[in-house]
Design a protein around this motif. Sequence first.
Motif, PDB file in Angstrom:
ATOM      1  N   GLU A  98      10.599  73.290  39.489  1.00 15.99           N
ATOM      2  CA  GLU A  98       9.775  73.790  40.628  1.00 15.99           C
ATOM      3  C   GLU A  98      10.127  72.279  41.626  1.00 15.99           C
ATOM      4  O   GLU A  98      10.536  71.039  41.114  1.00 15.99           O
ATOM      5  N   VAL A  99      10.246  72.507  43.057  1.00 19.85           N
ATOM      6  CA  VAL A  99      10.515  71.328  44.083  1.00 19.85           C
ATOM      7  C   VAL A  99       8.258  71.049  44.758  1.00 19.85           C
ATOM      8  O   VAL A  99       7.961  72.432  45.021  1.00 19.85           O
ATOM      9  N   THR A 100       8.460  70.553  44.352  1.00 19.30           N
ATOM     10  CA  THR A 100       6.818  69.754  44.617  1.00 19.30           C
ATOM     11  C   THR A 100       7.512  68.451  46.059  1.00 19.30           C
ATOM     12  O   THR A 100       7.654  67.947  45.742  1.00 19.30           O
ATOM     13  N   ALA A 101       6.497  68.670  47.672  1.00 25.05           N
ATOM     14  CA  ALA A 101       7.229  68.413  48.580  1.00 25.05           C
ATOM     15  C   ALA A 101       5.814  68.721  49.580  1.00 25.05           C
ATOM     16  O   ALA A 101       5.020  69.116  49.978  1.00 25.05           O
ATOM     17  N   PRO A 102       5.435  67.420  50.383  1.00 23.21           N
ATOM     18  CA  PRO A 102       4.623  67.387  51.597  1.00 23.21           C
ATOM     19  C   PRO A 102       5.105  68.869  52.260  1.00 23.21           C
ATOM     20  O   PRO A 102       5.800  69.544  52.651  1.00 23.21           O
ATOM     21  N   ALA A 103       3.796  69.278  52.911  1.00 23.70           N
ATOM     22  CA  ALA A 103       3.575  71.072  53.127  1.00 23.70           C
ATOM     23  C   ALA A 103       4.020  70.797  54.982  1.00 23.70           C
ATOM     24  O   ALA A 103       4.656  71.800  55.438  1.00 23.70           O
ATOM     25  N   VAL A 110      10.690  66.430  41.722  1.00 25.40           N
ATOM     26  CA  VAL A 110      10.760  68.150  40.747  1.00 25.40           C
ATOM     27  C   VAL A 110      11.173  68.106  39.725  1.00 25.40           C
ATOM     28  O   VAL A 110      11.285  67.205  39.004  1.00 25.40           O
ATOM     29  N   ARG A 111      10.697  68.974  38.807  1.00 26.71           N
ATOM     30  CA  ARG A 111      10.502  68.736  37.421  1.00 26.71           C
ATOM     31  C   ARG A 111      10.590  70.332  37.014  1.00 26.71           C
ATOM     32  O   ARG A 111      10.703  71.229  37.373  1.00 26.71           O
ATOM     33  N   LEU A 112      11.731  69.860  36.164  1.00 31.95           N
ATOM     34  CA  LEU A 112      12.375  71.489  34.927  1.00 31.95           C
ATOM     35  C   LEU A 112      11.544  71.375  33.771  1.00 31.95           C
ATOM     36  O   LEU A 112      10.465  70.880  33.712  1.00 31.95           O
ATOM     37  N   MET A 113      11.024  73.277  34.419  1.00 32.54           N
ATOM     38  CA  MET A 113      10.218  73.582  33.227  1.00 32.54           C
ATOM     39  C   MET A 113      10.711  74.441  31.642  1.00 32.54           C
ATOM     40  O   MET A 113      10.338  74.746  31.384  1.00 32.54           O
ATOM     41  N   THR A 114      11.963  75.197  32.882  1.00 28.86           N
ATOM     42  CA  THR A 114      12.771  75.848  31.393  1.00 28.86           C
ATOM     43  C   THR A 114      13.668  75.491  31.654  1.00 28.86           C
ATOM     44  O   THR A 114      14.498  76.197  32.862  1.00 28.86           O
ATOM     45  N   PRO A 115      14.918  75.560  30.511  1.00 23.00           N
ATOM     46  CA  PRO A 115      14.232  74.642  29.105  1.00 23.00           C
ATOM     47  C   PRO A 115      13.663  73.250  29.472  1.00 23.00           C
ATOM     48  O   PRO A 115      13.922  72.985  30.504  1.00 23.00           O
ATOM     49  N   ALA A 116      12.511  73.243  28.535  1.00 28.15           N
ATOM     50  CA  ALA A 116      11.472  71.649  29.180  1.00 28.15           C
ATOM     51  C   ALA A 116      12.504  70.598  28.182  1.00 28.15           C
ATOM     52  O   ALA A 116      12.156  69.583  26.962  1.00 28.15           O
TER      53      ALA A 116
END
Length: 570
Positions: free
Chosen positions: A558-563, A483-489
């Motif tokens: 954004e959330v990145t995980a195996p498709a 999990v990555r916070l984009m805004t606010p940074a």
Amino acid sequence: MTNTDPPAFEPSKIDLQSLTDSKIVAVSLYSTRAEITRLFKFAVKTGQNQVQIAGLPNVLETESLRVEGRGAATIHDVTVSMAKREHVPTSSPKLVELLSAREKKSNALVRCEKALASVEQYLGSLTLQHLDVSKLDTVLQHYEATGARLDAQKSELTEELRRMDGEVATEHAAIAVPHENNKLRVKAAIGVFAETAGDVEIALIYAVPYATWTAFYDIRVDMDTKENPVTLIYKAAVKQSTGESWDDVPLQLETSTPTFGLGVPHLSPWNLAIHRPAPTSEPVFMSMSLASMAPPPSAARRRMRSTVDEEELPRMGSAGAAVTSKGNVSATFRVPGLVSIPCDGDAHNFTIVELGLKAAMSWVAVPKIDAKTHLNARITNASEYTLLTGNASVYVDGSFISRSVVPAVSPQESFDCPLGLDPSIRITYHPVLKTRSQSGFYTKSATHVFSQRITVHNTKTVAIGRLKIVDQIPISQDSQIEVRLMTPALMIPTKGSNSTSKGGVKPQVLNVSTGVVAQWDGVDESGSDLEALGVDRKVKWVCSIPAQGKINLSLEWEVTAPASATVVGL
């Protein structure tokens, strides 16, 4: 030779009634009990005087009783005892008179009812053989007149009997109460030796339970006032059921609580040992008689007696009339003027003081859960008065908003006071926007991007500051999910990271736009753990919005995980 020995010494006896021969000159009221000062003025004869004071409260704590006096006399001893219950009478001269009068009225009513019955019977017995038709009209007129007079007499007698029944019931209730209040049966015997005959004064000072006071408040907030916007009205609710009424007394409220026999706790040795089962044996029974449990007679007598030095006691001083405070540990409040508090157990309210206090207003909203905005005041007790814990009624701009609780607050200490909802701050929590993309050749991964927009509209005619908007992003519980916070940074802390606290670095605060900063929730809370900031992924914006102004806040992650994986909670 005549016998010249002086006659046997007989002390002069003085009988006093507490209610009629004295006045309460001071009441110090604590949270669970009261200390009463009752003043007696009377004349003594030269030599020994035995003063008997009756009508003191049954609940009087004998260990607390002390006697002070002034005048050319010496107090020798004080003994406290309980008077026997008074015989309750069953009749009185007034009751005898009322019952006799009621009997006469009752007999008169019986005669009236018989007269009415005779008239009806006479009219019913008339026939044409006994009555000339020409005289029928005259007979009927006499019947109407006689019947109306007897009906009126019956109604009057019935009403008088009803009234007399009430008087009889009242008298029965009056004579069923002892002449002396059954709650005032404690007696005090005081030995007073007077050098010369004259007037003296004796003050009995004693503690009684079943008397209490609690603090409560009115908090009035004027949103248009910059300087001291909060008016705090400090009040006291006083209750007492001690057996005696407090009539026109100076009342002093104490914030401390008197304790009896309370010392510093003592730690006993803490020993360890190996458990060894006890050998089986026959049970041993112990017995103790009531006599062995009773204290020695001298100890019992000491508990029921109070003595003072055999010298004239100092003159009693008079207390001031102003409300006073005595520091942060405890405070003393003198209620202005004289007050009357009957022995009824009901709350009697008094205003202690009205304070104008400084306050910092702030607004808080969690629009993901509820778009309503909560108003809060951080109030500073910039007075010399200690505030006790108590309920508060909160008014904002003259309108009742809510009920709150004021905690225990020392002078110069601050406390938070919720002021309810502020409908003039309108928040729109827009639907979240979602996008999905896929990457990777052999190991495919899916990236989900989420955008959340929040609109805040200040409809007030004045600007506001310290509006806090709280939201959150999800927390990964699996190493395959990022999990990555984009805004606010804001920088998301990683495992073992404590960069926010090492080297004196301050917690991260980002300027998002004019009057808006973003930070992890908890930064401005006292005692917060800097290393834990952001661990719960709660983001907070602190905003200043001009009058009639609008601002937009953005939260993107954004959330990145195996498709091929199904992410739970996304």
